[in-house]
Design a protein around this motif. Structure first.
Motif, PDB file in Angstrom:
ATOM      1  N   LEU A 168      42.860  49.052  -6.455  1.00 26.76           N
ATOM      2  CA  LEU A 168      41.619  49.440  -5.797  1.00 26.76           C
ATOM      3  C   LEU A 168      40.518  48.409  -6.025  1.00 26.76           C
ATOM      4  O   LEU A 168      39.557  48.331  -5.256  1.00 26.76           O
ATOM      5  CB  LEU A 168      41.162  50.816  -6.302  1.00 26.76           C
ATOM      6  N   ASP A 169      40.678  47.598  -7.068  1.00 21.61           N
ATOM      7  CA  ASP A 169      39.669  46.593  -7.394  1.00 21.61           C
ATOM      8  C   ASP A 169      39.761  45.356  -6.499  1.00 21.61           C
ATOM      9  O   ASP A 169      38.934  44.443  -6.627  1.00 21.61           O
ATOM     10  CB  ASP A 169      39.781  46.169  -8.857  1.00 21.61           C
ATOM     11  N   LYS A 170      40.719  45.338  -5.591  1.00 18.40           N
ATOM     12  CA  LYS A 170      40.893  44.158  -4.732  1.00 18.40           C
ATOM     13  C   LYS A 170      40.794  44.503  -3.248  1.00 18.40           C
ATOM     14  O   LYS A 170      41.321  43.772  -2.398  1.00 18.40           O
ATOM     15  CB  LYS A 170      42.220  43.474  -5.037  1.00 18.40           C
ATOM     16  N   VAL A 171      40.120  45.580  -2.918  1.00 17.13           N
ATOM     17  CA  VAL A 171      39.903  45.937  -1.519  1.00 17.13           C
ATOM     18  C   VAL A 171      38.418  46.138  -1.248  1.00 17.13           C
ATOM     19  O   VAL A 171      37.634  46.439  -2.156  1.00 17.13           O
ATOM     20  CB  VAL A 171      40.681  47.215  -1.101  1.00 17.13           C
ATOM     21  N   GLY A 172      38.040  45.928   0.007  1.00 22.93           N
ATOM     22  CA  GLY A 172      36.656  46.117   0.425  1.00 22.93           C
ATOM     23  C   GLY A 172      36.631  46.330   1.927  1.00 22.93           C
ATOM     24  O   GLY A 172      37.633  46.723   2.538  1.00 22.93           O
ATOM     25  N   PHE A 173      35.492  46.027   2.544  1.00 25.81           N
ATOM     26  CA  PHE A 173      35.346  46.218   3.980  1.00 25.81           C
ATOM     27  C   PHE A 173      34.744  44.972   4.627  1.00 25.81           C
ATOM     28  O   PHE A 173      33.678  44.505   4.216  1.00 25.81           O
ATOM     29  CB  PHE A 173      34.453  47.430   4.271  1.00 25.81           C
ATOM     30  N   GLY A 174      35.459  44.437   5.603  1.00 26.12           N
ATOM     31  CA  GLY A 174      34.957  43.352   6.451  1.00 26.12           C
ATOM     32  C   GLY A 174      35.020  43.879   7.864  1.00 26.12           C
ATOM     33  O   GLY A 174      36.025  43.725   8.561  1.00 26.12           O
ATOM     34  N   LEU A 175      33.971  44.528   8.312  1.00 23.93           N
ATOM     35  CA  LEU A 175      34.075  45.481   9.420  1.00 23.93           C
ATOM     36  C   LEU A 175      34.161  44.862  10.805  1.00 23.93           C
ATOM     37  O   LEU A 175      34.626  45.496  11.744  1.00 23.93           O
ATOM     38  CB  LEU A 175      32.924  46.480   9.322  1.00 23.93           C
ATOM     39  N   ASP A 176      33.702  43.635  10.977  1.00 22.84           N
ATOM     40  CA  ASP A 176      33.923  42.923  12.240  1.00 22.84           C
ATOM     41  C   ASP A 176      33.396  43.702  13.443  1.00 22.84           C
ATOM     42  O   ASP A 176      34.052  43.786  14.483  1.00 22.84           O
ATOM     43  CB  ASP A 176      35.423  42.649  12.407  1.00 22.84           C
ATOM     44  N   PHE A 177      32.197  44.294  13.295  1.00 18.53           N
ATOM     45  CA  PHE A 177      31.634  45.095  14.383  1.00 18.53           C
ATOM     46  C   PHE A 177      31.456  44.256  15.643  1.00 18.53           C
ATOM     47  O   PHE A 177      30.873  43.168  15.614  1.00 18.53           O
ATOM     48  CB  PHE A 177      30.284  45.677  13.971  1.00 18.53           C
ATOM     49  N   ASP A 178      31.933  44.795  16.774  1.00 15.35           N
ATOM     50  CA  ASP A 178      31.878  44.005  18.007  1.00 15.35           C
ATOM     51  C   ASP A 178      30.485  43.956  18.625  1.00 15.35           C
ATOM     52  O   ASP A 178      30.262  43.213  19.575  1.00 15.35           O
ATOM     53  CB  ASP A 178      32.898  44.510  19.029  1.00 15.35           C
ATOM     54  N   GLU A 179      29.528  44.699  18.083  1.00 14.37           N
ATOM     55  CA  GLU A 179      28.163  44.621  18.607  1.00 14.37           C
ATOM     56  C   GLU A 179      27.562  43.231  18.395  1.00 14.37           C
ATOM     57  O   GLU A 179      26.638  42.831  19.106  1.00 14.37           O
ATOM     58  CB  GLU A 179      27.264  45.668  17.956  1.00 14.37           C
ATOM     59  N   TYR A 180      28.099  42.474  17.428  1.00 13.58           N
ATOM     60  CA  TYR A 180      27.568  41.150  17.130  1.00 13.58           C
ATOM     61  C   TYR A 180      28.141  40.061  18.042  1.00 13.58           C
ATOM     62  O   TYR A 180      27.572  38.974  18.118  1.00 13.58           O
ATOM     63  CB  TYR A 180      27.850  40.762  15.682  1.00 13.58           C
ATOM     64  N   TYR A 181      29.285  40.314  18.652  1.00 11.97           N
ATOM     65  CA  TYR A 181      29.913  39.262  19.450  1.00 11.97           C
ATOM     66  C   TYR A 181      30.278  39.713  20.871  1.00 11.97           C
ATOM     67  O   TYR A 181      31.078  39.057  21.547  1.00 11.97           O
ATOM     68  CB  TYR A 181      31.152  38.696  18.747  1.00 11.97           C
ATOM     69  N   THR A 182      29.688  40.811  21.309  1.00 13.74           N
ATOM     70  CA  THR A 182      29.907  41.272  22.678  1.00 13.74           C
ATOM     71  C   THR A 182      28.732  40.825  23.542  1.00 13.74           C
ATOM     72  O   THR A 182      27.583  41.173  23.254  1.00 13.74           O
ATOM     73  CB  THR A 182      30.031  42.803  22.735  1.00 13.74           C
ATOM     74  N   PRO A 183      28.987  40.034  24.579  1.00 10.39           N
ATOM     75  CA  PRO A 183      27.899  39.546  25.438  1.00 10.39           C
ATOM     76  C   PRO A 183      27.090  40.678  26.046  1.00 10.39           C
ATOM     77  O   PRO A 183      27.599  41.785  26.271  1.00 10.39           O
ATOM     78  CB  PRO A 183      28.647  38.747  26.521  1.00 10.39           C
ATOM     79  N   SER A 184      25.828  40.406  26.282  1.00 18.73           N
ATOM     80  CA  SER A 184      24.928  41.388  26.893  1.00 18.73           C
ATOM     81  C   SER A 184      25.501  41.892  28.217  1.00 18.73           C
ATOM     82  O   SER A 184      25.992  41.113  29.032  1.00 18.73           O
ATOM     83  CB  SER A 184      23.548  40.755  27.129  1.00 18.73           C
ATOM     84  N   GLY A 185      25.477  43.200  28.400  1.00 18.08           N
ATOM     85  CA  GLY A 185      25.989  43.787  29.631  1.00 18.08           C
ATOM     86  C   GLY A 185      27.394  44.324  29.511  1.00 18.08           C
ATOM     87  O   GLY A 185      27.834  45.136  30.333  1.00 18.08           O
ATOM     88  N   GLU A 186      28.131  43.887  28.470  1.00 17.04           N
ATOM     89  CA  GLU A 186      29.474  44.394  28.235  1.00 17.04           C
ATOM     90  C   GLU A 186      29.421  45.514  27.201  1.00 17.04           C
ATOM     91  O   GLU A 186      28.585  45.495  26.294  1.00 17.04           O
ATOM     92  CB  GLU A 186      30.398  43.279  27.758  1.00 17.04           C
ATOM     93  N   SER A 187      30.296  46.474  27.317  1.00 17.89           N
ATOM     94  CA  SER A 187      30.278  47.623  26.414  1.00 17.89           C
ATOM     95  C   SER A 187      31.092  47.353  25.154  1.00 17.89           C
ATOM     96  O   SER A 187      32.061  46.586  25.171  1.00 17.89           O
ATOM     97  CB  SER A 187      30.847  48.861  27.120  1.00 17.89           C
TER      98      SER A 187
END
Length: 321
Positions: free
Chosen positions: A254-273
């Motif tokens: 458990l000491d070697k896991v975490g979260f790298g969430l890669d949210f697509d809100e940061y890399y989705t062009p304006s106008g795309e969902s």
């Protein structure tokens, strides 16, 4: 508090700058980050090589936008350059976001190995060798499966190790992964990859790769991108992501896991969902991770470990190796 080990914030920042919008962190993200309990993260630049013509020029402009934004947001962001920064900020009771500057893919520097030293001087403390592409140093998931690190890539590993930069193997193809395992003298990690056994995407890790990361004192960050969580539409949810975390933790701790969430809100062009993961659609839903872990019986200390403490400990291991 949650430390997100992978956020493409500088990508969205650059797009905003191209439109003439500045002071992006304050105007677009500060409120979201504060309300969600975001502790900080690895904020990266990535370049979609399929859509950019002059990649090195684009990369330089992206870097310039990042450094300018860091000036505007100097009262909001502390650029983390070593693990002691976390302790200092804690003692000072600073409310600034703890941000590690990252590069996802070395395609932007061409074959200029010495540019890694320059990136380090700019404050970069995270490097992913590739974003799916084939470049002068390594091979991503879209490349030839028989091609891994190049001789220049082996030299790059030496420089990255020498400088104490965090080495990230998410997006690297399997051959590159095993080449890095052979040549790296320091711990490495996969900041945003899940289990390939639970979801058969090449962007996820095999059991042997997970075990290798554990043996090298690295860590794995869980990725919320829905197609890396499950192929079953009914299981593209937060509970399934936690199952990935538990699967990896069972193998390496458990000491070697975490979260790298890669949210697509940061890399989705304006106008795309943005689709997002059910229950964890974007950064405003970060608190749902804590709630889900509590519901599954995790203690507060264990929750703190997987949401931010494990990353700090990993950073220390890299520095002290």
């Amino acid at each position: 508090m949650i430390f997100d080990m992978h956020a493409d914030v500088w990508t969205d920042n650059f797009w905003e700058y191209q439109k003439g919008n500045f002071d992006v962190i304050r105007k677009k993200y500060e409120k979201k980050f504060l309300e969600s309990g975001l502790f900080g993260g690895i904020f990266v630049i990535y370049i979609d090589f399929r859509k950019v013509e002059n990649i090195e020029k684009y990369f330089l402009e992206d870097l310039c936008a990042m450094t300018r934004e860091l000036y505007y947001s100097k009262d909001l962001i502390h650029v983390v350059k070593n693990s002691k920064d976390f302790e200092i900020l804690e003692k000072e009771k600073s409310k600034k976001f703890r941000v590690v500057l990252g590069i996802e893919g070395l395609i932007g520097i061409g074959d200029n190995l010495n540019y890694i030293y320059l990136l380090h001087q700019l404050g970069i403390r995270h490097i992913g060798l590739t974003w799916n592409e084939t470049n002068a140093f390594a091979t991503g998931q879209s490349g030839d499966k028989n091609r891994g690190l190049t001789p220049l890539g082996i030299d790059a590993i030496k420089v990255i190790n020498e400088l104490g930069i965090l080495l990230d193997l998410s997006h690297a193809n399997d051959k590159t992964f095993w080449d890095v395992a052979k040549y790296s003298k320091k711990p490495f990690f996969a900041s945003h990859s899940n289990s390939r056994t639970l979801c058969p995407s090449l962007r996820n890790l095999t059991d042997d790769q997970i075990l290798c990361i554990g043996e090298h004192e690295g860590m794995v960050g869980m990725n919320s991108y829905h197609n890396f969580v499950s192929r079953d539409e009914n299981k593209k949810n937060l509970d399934a992501l936690i199952e990935h975390m538990e699967y990896v933790a069972e193998k390496i701790g458990l000491d070697k896991v975490g979260f790298g969430l890669d949210f697509d809100e940061y890399y989705t062009p304006s106008g795309e969902s943005c689709e997002g993961l059910n229950g964890l659609e974007n950064v405003t839903k970060l608190n749902n991770i804590t709630l889900a872990l509590k519901k599954r019986g995790y203690s507060q200390n264990e929750i703190d470990m997987v949401t931010y403490k494990n990353f700090i400990d990993f950073y220390k291991r890299v520095e002290n190796k």
